[in-house]
Scaffold this motif. Structure first.
Motif, PDB file in Angstrom:
ATOM      1  N   THR A  43       0.876  -1.175   0.000  1.00 30.51           N
ATOM      2  CA  THR A  43       0.000   0.000   0.000  1.00 30.51           C
ATOM      3  C   THR A  43       0.903   1.212   0.000  1.00 30.51           C
ATOM      4  O   THR A  43       2.061   1.140   0.433  1.00 30.51           O
ATOM      5  CB  THR A  43      -0.904   0.059   1.246  1.00 30.51           C
ATOM      6  OG1 THR A  43      -0.096  -0.114   2.404  1.00 30.51           O
ATOM      7  CG2 THR A  43      -1.991  -0.969   1.219  1.00 30.51           C
ATOM      8  N   THR A  44       0.357   2.322  -0.476  1.00 34.14           N
ATOM      9  CA  THR A  44       1.175   3.535  -0.440  1.00 34.14           C
ATOM     10  C   THR A  44       0.674   4.434   0.688  1.00 34.14           C
ATOM     11  O   THR A  44      -0.489   4.400   1.071  1.00 34.14           O
ATOM     12  CB  THR A  44       1.121   4.311  -1.763  1.00 34.14           C
ATOM     13  OG1 THR A  44      -0.232   4.629  -2.046  1.00 34.14           O
ATOM     14  CG2 THR A  44       1.722   3.517  -2.891  1.00 34.14           C
ATOM     15  N   THR A  45       1.593   5.205   1.195  1.00 34.07           N
ATOM     16  CA  THR A  45       1.249   6.169   2.220  1.00 34.07           C
ATOM     17  C   THR A  45       2.098   7.413   1.972  1.00 34.07           C
ATOM     18  O   THR A  45       2.921   7.435   1.061  1.00 34.07           O
ATOM     19  CB  THR A  45       1.475   5.574   3.626  1.00 34.07           C
ATOM     20  OG1 THR A  45       0.951   6.482   4.606  1.00 34.07           O
ATOM     21  CG2 THR A  45       2.960   5.365   3.921  1.00 34.07           C
ATOM     22  N   VAL A  46       1.874   8.426   2.794  1.00 36.58           N
ATOM     23  CA  VAL A  46       2.665   9.649   2.711  1.00 36.58           C
ATOM     24  C   VAL A  46       3.284   9.859   4.089  1.00 36.58           C
ATOM     25  O   VAL A  46       2.635   9.630   5.111  1.00 36.58           O
ATOM     26  CB  VAL A  46       1.790  10.857   2.300  1.00 36.58           C
ATOM     27  CG1 VAL A  46       2.606  12.144   2.294  1.00 36.58           C
ATOM     28  CG2 VAL A  46       1.187  10.619   0.926  1.00 36.58           C
ATOM     29  N   CYS A  47       4.521  10.237   4.093  1.00 39.30           N
ATOM     30  CA  CYS A  47       5.265  10.348   5.348  1.00 39.30           C
ATOM     31  C   CYS A  47       4.550  11.263   6.353  1.00 39.30           C
ATOM     32  O   CYS A  47       4.075  12.336   5.983  1.00 39.30           O
ATOM     33  CB  CYS A  47       6.663  10.883   5.068  1.00 39.30           C
ATOM     34  SG  CYS A  47       7.672  10.987   6.552  1.00 39.30           S
ATOM     35  N   SER A  55       6.250  10.075  -0.677  1.00 38.39           N
ATOM     36  CA  SER A  55       5.424   8.879  -0.773  1.00 38.39           C
ATOM     37  C   SER A  55       6.250   7.666  -0.347  1.00 38.39           C
ATOM     38  O   SER A  55       7.450   7.586  -0.631  1.00 38.39           O
ATOM     39  CB  SER A  55       4.953   8.733  -2.218  1.00 38.39           C
ATOM     40  OG  SER A  55       3.984   7.733  -2.320  1.00 38.39           O
ATOM     41  N   VAL A  58       4.410   0.683   1.802  1.00 38.90           N
ATOM     42  CA  VAL A  58       4.380  -0.152   3.005  1.00 38.90           C
ATOM     43  C   VAL A  58       4.063  -1.578   2.552  1.00 38.90           C
ATOM     44  O   VAL A  58       3.039  -1.809   1.907  1.00 38.90           O
ATOM     45  CB  VAL A  58       3.299   0.328   3.993  1.00 38.90           C
ATOM     46  CG1 VAL A  58       3.324  -0.515   5.257  1.00 38.90           C
ATOM     47  CG2 VAL A  58       3.501   1.806   4.328  1.00 38.90           C
ATOM     48  N   THR A  60       3.146  -5.340   3.592  1.00 36.19           N
ATOM     49  CA  THR A  60       2.618  -6.077   4.747  1.00 36.19           C
ATOM     50  C   THR A  60       2.371  -7.532   4.365  1.00 36.19           C
ATOM     51  O   THR A  60       2.120  -7.871   3.204  1.00 36.19           O
ATOM     52  CB  THR A  60       1.280  -5.472   5.219  1.00 36.19           C
ATOM     53  OG1 THR A  60       0.368  -5.458   4.116  1.00 36.19           O
ATOM     54  CG2 THR A  60       1.464  -4.054   5.724  1.00 36.19           C
ATOM     55  N   VAL A  65       3.501  -5.237   9.279  1.00 39.17           N
ATOM     56  CA  VAL A  65       4.376  -4.463   8.401  1.00 39.17           C
ATOM     57  C   VAL A  65       5.700  -5.211   8.285  1.00 39.17           C
ATOM     58  O   VAL A  65       6.325  -5.551   9.295  1.00 39.17           O
ATOM     59  CB  VAL A  65       4.624  -3.052   8.960  1.00 39.17           C
ATOM     60  CG1 VAL A  65       5.565  -2.273   8.052  1.00 39.17           C
ATOM     61  CG2 VAL A  65       3.317  -2.296   9.120  1.00 39.17           C
ATOM     62  N   ASP A  71       8.812   5.539  -2.275  1.00 35.01           N
ATOM     63  CA  ASP A  71       8.022   5.187  -3.444  1.00 35.01           C
ATOM     64  C   ASP A  71       8.650   5.845  -4.682  1.00 35.01           C
ATOM     65  O   ASP A  71       8.606   7.074  -4.810  1.00 35.01           O
ATOM     66  CB  ASP A  71       6.591   5.684  -3.202  1.00 35.01           C
ATOM     67  CG  ASP A  71       5.659   5.431  -4.377  1.00 35.01           C
ATOM     68  OD1 ASP A  71       6.141   4.983  -5.444  1.00 35.01           O
ATOM     69  OD2 ASP A  71       4.460   5.688  -4.228  1.00 35.01           O
ATOM     70  N   ILE A  88       9.641   4.740   9.429  1.00 37.16           N
ATOM     71  CA  ILE A  88       8.243   4.627   9.867  1.00 37.16           C
ATOM     72  C   ILE A  88       7.843   3.178  10.154  1.00 37.16           C
ATOM     73  O   ILE A  88       6.845   2.929  10.810  1.00 37.16           O
ATOM     74  CB  ILE A  88       7.216   5.300   8.927  1.00 37.16           C
ATOM     75  CG1 ILE A  88       7.106   4.585   7.603  1.00 37.16           C
ATOM     76  CG2 ILE A  88       7.459   6.772   8.759  1.00 37.16           C
ATOM     77  CD1 ILE A  88       5.750   4.822   6.975  1.00 37.16           C
ATOM     78  N   TYR A  89       8.647   2.242   9.704  1.00 36.50           N
ATOM     79  CA  TYR A  89       8.444   0.852  10.124  1.00 36.50           C
ATOM     80  C   TYR A  89       8.362   0.782  11.657  1.00 36.50           C
ATOM     81  O   TYR A  89       7.494   0.127  12.238  1.00 36.50           O
ATOM     82  CB  TYR A  89       9.615   0.004   9.603  1.00 36.50           C
ATOM     83  CG  TYR A  89       9.683  -1.390  10.178  1.00 36.50           C
ATOM     84  CD1 TYR A  89       8.943  -2.429   9.608  1.00 36.50           C
ATOM     85  CD2 TYR A  89      10.507  -1.685  11.263  1.00 36.50           C
ATOM     86  CE1 TYR A  89       9.010  -3.713  10.128  1.00 36.50           C
ATOM     87  CE2 TYR A  89      10.575  -2.969  11.788  1.00 36.50           C
ATOM     88  CZ  TYR A  89       9.820  -3.974  11.223  1.00 36.50           C
ATOM     89  OH  TYR A  89       9.886  -5.245  11.739  1.00 36.50           O
ATOM     90  N   SER A  92       5.197   1.856  13.558  1.00 37.68           N
ATOM     91  CA  SER A  92       4.102   0.892  13.623  1.00 37.68           C
ATOM     92  C   SER A  92       4.506  -0.357  14.417  1.00 37.68           C
ATOM     93  O   SER A  92       3.759  -0.823  15.270  1.00 37.68           O
ATOM     94  CB  SER A  92       3.692   0.513  12.204  1.00 37.68           C
ATOM     95  OG  SER A  92       2.641  -0.409  12.228  1.00 37.68           O
TER      96      SER A  92
END
Lengths: 185, 834
Positions: A43-47, A55, A58, A60, A65, A71, A88-89, A92
């Motif tokens: 999945t994509t996320t933003v910092c 971008s 992530v 999983t 995770v 990205d 950011i790993y 979570s």
């Protein structure tokens, strides 16, 4: 040469494995370890940290995770991340994350774990009590102000846009005027 | 940000002043580097400390904290004296030609202040323009009239000679000349310069005016609206642009609608007060549409559960002239004014200036709700240093919430780019997304009011909340898509609407249809829109923030198909000023918009009519032109140098007025409290001889509320330090790596001394002045606690940090316009730990 990101990773893995930093160059070593993101869902996320908006992908597997990385599709960061974005790993996957509400009674010296439902109900009662006791329909000049003076709020730029909007709706619906957050500091 | 991150690559000169992007917005530096590598751009860094950004710059100029207006004022003088401004741009796109009331007195002739100062407030009568009988502003297109804005600007900054600027700032004269020369080179039509600032400019008592000074420079050089230009406000949080857009501040509703005050009794009065007026016949004056946005916002709150007038009446009102901002809020809390408090996704016990006061204030509450990913110094304030929990009455609820990868939703970066992010995993335990927690609380409180009643209960019970239903697990699931659609806006009734850009062309909308863009919003209550500037983000083409198109048709890095930018997917605002009066781009090699004979192509055009229409392009300004002269601010129409409240100099060398006269002093009777003490206000205080500035490191974020719990990051940046010059360390007998105490009149923190040539003593008018710097990311909760036992639910970090918050030292004093605390220039002492 047109190389996809995955393809690139495979090639660079192979290059690394055969580049001879004290590794045997037997054919077997060309089989790099399976990528840790094998069989993962992306999945994509933003910092969540600074405001550049990098971008992040992530990866999983079974609800956990496995990996986070920049990205390459993002025109802003093109795959790069800084030290924070690269970590950011751990935001979570972290044993110190709060998973249960903690409650501290007046004058208590310790936290107590409580049920979420109990906490939410008690907060709702507190809100009503504070609002009812401090609600002012007119100010000293006799002008209509319809505001709750006994509750204040700070927060939060750490929320999503939708949540920010919803939060101001909730607070203004309650009549709060002391509404502030990170933008002021 | 007027432009966007990628656009840095289009600049010829990049001025880094008031920020340190190499450390604090690291990935953005990719684009600074690209400008250097591909365009041969020159990078200038002006900072009290030789930062990581300075290390990459072609020119580094040291400066004493708080003297930016002096330095930039000198640049304005240099640009005007040497005729380096972009004359055609200045004449047509700014208020340079406007004639000002001849009664205006400026600081040079009026003891350092503008005319009209009454106490700490200005009466602005003399700051007005001259008008003719028809109300139209008088102008002198030749720009020669002594009362025209350009001549006043020239006169005002004539006092900012390189000599006096150098004596104030400590910046060597040759460095000043060098940076003036390089930056002023961007006044040519085919050159672009951009300024990058962050909290280095906002956190001063003259912060807004620092930014204003740069805006004046950018307008003089024709750098606004063009590729590679603009003023880049680099924000400190991933969504602080968005949280501000959505009105999480006392003074604004979403979309920058000024919150109503008590004297505005009806929606009509409110609208009339807020609609800007102009007699300039060619000006579009876009904000004349204000009633459409206020009505649509009120509808987003109450839908059709109330009439627009009823909805307006239900909304809380501020007292006229009152301030409810951060510093005031915590002052009121300290004085026991609040019983309840939400610290939602925040850690004010470390982030608030004068943090000791904040921590004491939290103990005056009956209850506090703190929502966070980790335990923090706010939620646990009652067990912090110096606290006796048995004497603290505050009931605390620390609610766990989902992190950004454990929920779905969007955020807006500094370039106003709204990007969607997706849920990857579930949050731990019973933690919920913030939105779910809000829904839970809303329905619970509403239930109580419906059952038990209460004052003015309709304001709450009539709110619309169609954001998702209770699920099988017993909780309200909050659906961010439904909220995003509400923010975009929709029609509340079937309606036929004339196309706002094409007379005679009508479009029919059905009830529930999304509103295509804010130009279609209505003032009669037929549309709802939670935040008008986001209208178009989730319309008929769906969720624009989720777009991932990687094409760049513009060739200048707009990437218009990647996500969505407010307003209307415009990547560079004010781009109408990137073309001349005939619609030709100033720089044909770097066009932002181009007229193809029928329409504008490139970026979404801003403000321009068809070529030759004569419409001035700054349509958000009532008169259509940008403000060299800016009478809107509270502390003067042109920026003037004033010293920080706490400073190491006896006098302001520029005038007899030492400080910004319009600031709110918390040490005045009846304003602040016993904890609001300052040093070095009237004269220098030998107990606190050094300037101190706070800053960040790459590895931590804000108070460290997240990053101090991440072992990788803590291992890289484990704790509080104070950077000081080799000279200062020698004077104080401090060695590199030794433990020291940094003290201010408000508190002290322990830190490791970093003795470094990155700081150099300043020569300020013949005196040697030292400045030190400290990061602000630390806090006691992740510190090792050899003496104190952990309670059974207290979290123990995997890697300990060292030191407490830098805000224990910072003063309760804010910018005159914004009330943002002055954390970038205050006075301290540094001593060896005993």
């Amino acid at each position: 040469m047109d190389v996809s990101r995955r393809g690139f990773l495979k090639i660079s893995g192979a290059v690394l494995a055969t580049s001879g930093i004290g590794i045997s160059l037997k054919p077997v070593s060309a089989h790099a370890q399976p990528l840790k993101i094998k069989y993962t869902k992306e999945t994509t996320t933003v910092c969540p940290y600074c405001s550049v908006g990098c971008s992040i992908i992530v990866s999983t597997r079974e609800g956990k995770v496995i990996n986070t990385e920049g990205d390459p599709d993002s025109p802003i960061n093109k795959g790069s991340l800084c030290s924070k974005g690269g970590s950011i790993y751990q935001m979570s996957v972290n044993e110190n994350r709060l998973g249960k509400p903690l409650y501290r009674a007046p004058n208590a010296t310790e936290w107590k774990e409580v049920e979420l439902e109990w906490a939410l109900e008690k907060i709702a009662e507190n809100i009503k009590k504070s609002r009812d006791a401090s609600f002012k329909s007119k100010n000293d000049k006799g002008e209509t102000v319809n505001r709750t003076e006994g509750i204040a709020s700070v927060g939060s730029a750490a929320m999503d846009l939708e949540e920010c909007y919803t939060y101001q709706k909730f607070l203004r619906g309650l009549g709060l005027v002391y509404i502030e957050h990170q933008a002021r500091i | 940000m007027t432009n966007h991150w990628i656009d840095f690559k289009n600049a010829d000169v990049i001025l880094i002043m008031g920020s340190n992007p190499a450390s604090n917005h690291p990935v953005s530096f990719k684009w600074v580097q690209e400008a250097m590598d591909k365009r041969g751009a020159k990078v200038i860094c002006v900072d009290p400390r030789f930062t990581q950004s300075a290390a990459k710059a072609h020119v580094y100029a040291p400066m004493r904290s708080g003297t930016d207006i002096a330095i930039l004022g000198g640049m304005i003088k240099y640009i005007i004296d040497n005729n380096l401004y972009f004359a055609e741009y200045v004449k047509n796109y700014t208020n340079a030609s406007y004639l000002v009331n001849p009664a205006l007195k400026m600081p040079g002739d009026n003891n350092g202040v503008y005319s009209g100062l009454e106490g700490s407030k200005y009466n602005k009568d003399t700051w007005a323009y001259q008008t003719g009988g028809d109300g139209v502003i008088k102008k002198d297109p030749s720009l020669q009239d002594p009362n025209c804005v350009l001549q006043l600007l020239k006169k005002h900054y004539s006092r900012y000679t390189i000599d006096i600027v150098s004596r104030i700032s400590g910046t060597p004269k040759d460095k000043l000349e060098e940076i003036y020369k390089i930056y002023a080179s961007t006044g040519k039509p085919d050159k672009a310069g951009v300024e990058l600032y962050a909290m280095g400019w906002t956190q001063h008592t003259v912060g807004t005016q620092m930014i204003r000074t740069m805006c004046i420079i950018q307008l003089l050089l024709g750098n606004m609206g063009i590729a590679g230009g603009g003023v880049a406000a680099m924000r400190g949080e991933s969504n602080v642009q968005g949280s501000t857009d959505h009105g999480l501040l006392f003074h604004i509703w979403p979309g920058y609608i000024g919150a109503p005050t008590a004297s505005l009794k009806t929606l009509k009065e409110f609208n009339e007060k807020r609609i800007p007026t102009t007699k300039e016949k060619n000006s579009l004056n876009w904000l004349k549409n204000f009633p459409k946005y206020s009505a649509s916002f009120l509808r987003s709150m109450y839908g059709t559960n109330a009439t627009l007038e009823e909805a307006y009446a239900m909304m809380p009102k501020l007292d006229d002239g009152a301030n409810y901002s951060w510093l005031v809020l915590f002052d009121q809390m300290y004085k026991g004014k609040f019983t309840g408090f939400f610290a939602w996704g925040m850690n004010p016990a470390c982030s608030g200036a004068n943090a000791n006061k904040v921590r004491q204030a939290l103990g005056k509450l009956d209850w506090m709700v703190n929502v966070n990913l980790f335990d923090n110094e706010t939620g646990s304030f009652w067990r912090g240093p110096g606290m006796d929990p048995t004497k603290i009455k505050t009931e605390v609820f620390l609610l766990p919430c989902a992190s950004s990868i454990e929920k779905e939703g969007s955020l807006a970066n500094s370039g106003r780019l709204m990007q969607w992010r997706y849920k990857a995993v579930n949050p731990p335990g019973v933690a919920l997304p913030d939105g779910d927690i809000m829904s839970e609380l809303f329905f619970k409180v509403r239930g109580l009011y419906e059952k038990q009643g209460g004052p003015h209960k309709e304001a709450l019970t009539k709110l619309t909340w169609p954001y998702g239903k209770k699920t099988l697990d017993g909780h309200y699931h909050y659906d961010p898509h439904s909220v995003a659609k509400e923010i975009n806006g929709f029609f509340l009734a079937d309606k036929k609407v004339e196309n706002p850009t094409k007379k005679g062309d009508f479009k029919e909308f059905k009830k529930g249809d999304p509103v295509p863009t804010f130009a279609w919003l209505q003032d009669d209550g037929s549309t709802s829109s939670g935040c008008w500037v986001y209208c178009g983000s989730y319309a008929d083409k769906g969720n624009m923030a989720a777009r991932r198109g990687t094409k760049d048709a513009s060739g200048i890095g707009l990437f218009s198909e990647w996500a969505w930018t407010w307003p209307v997917n415009r990547r560079i605002i004010y781009n109408g000023a990137s073309v001349d009066l005939n619609g030709k781009p100033w720089d044909p090699k770097r066009p932002v918009i181009t007229w193809n004979g029928e329409k504008w192509v490139g970026d979404v055009p801003d403000g321009v009519g068809d070529p030759g229409s004569g419409r001035p392009p700054f349509i958000m300004k009532p008169d259509g032109v940008a403000s060299l002269f800016g009478p809107g601010l509270v502390d003067g129409p042109f920026p003037e140098h004033y010293e920080p409240l706490e400073c190491p100099v006896e006098k302001n060398l520029m005038s007899p007025q030492k400080h910004n006269p319009a600031i709110r002093r918390f040490d005045k009777p009846g304003v602040g409290s016993d904890l609001d003490v300052y040093s070095g206000v009237t004269g220098c205080d030998p107990r606190f001889p050094f300037i101190c500035s706070t800053y960040r490191v790459s590895e931590h974020w804000q108070t460290g509320v997240l990053t101090r719990w991440c072992p990788w990051l803590v291992e890289m940046q484990p704790g509080m330090f104070v950077e000081m010059s080799v000279e200062l360390a020698k004077e104080r007998g401090i060695k590199n790596g030794e433990k020291v105490i940094v003290k201010s009149p408000r508190g002290e923190v322990e830190a490791t001394a970093i003795v470094t040539p990155r700081f150099k003593p300043f020569n300020i008018d013949g005196n040697i002045i030292h400045e030190v710097g400290i990061p602000w990311h630390y806090g006691w909760i992740t510190q090792a606690r050899p003496k104190k036992k952990y309670g059974k639910l207290d979290k123990k970090p995997q890697v300990f940090t060292y030191g407490d918050s830098a805000n224990l030292l910072t003063p309760t004093i804010g910018d005159a316009n914004t009330m943002i605390p002055e954390s970038k220039a205050f006075m301290v002492n540094v001593v060896k730990r005993g």
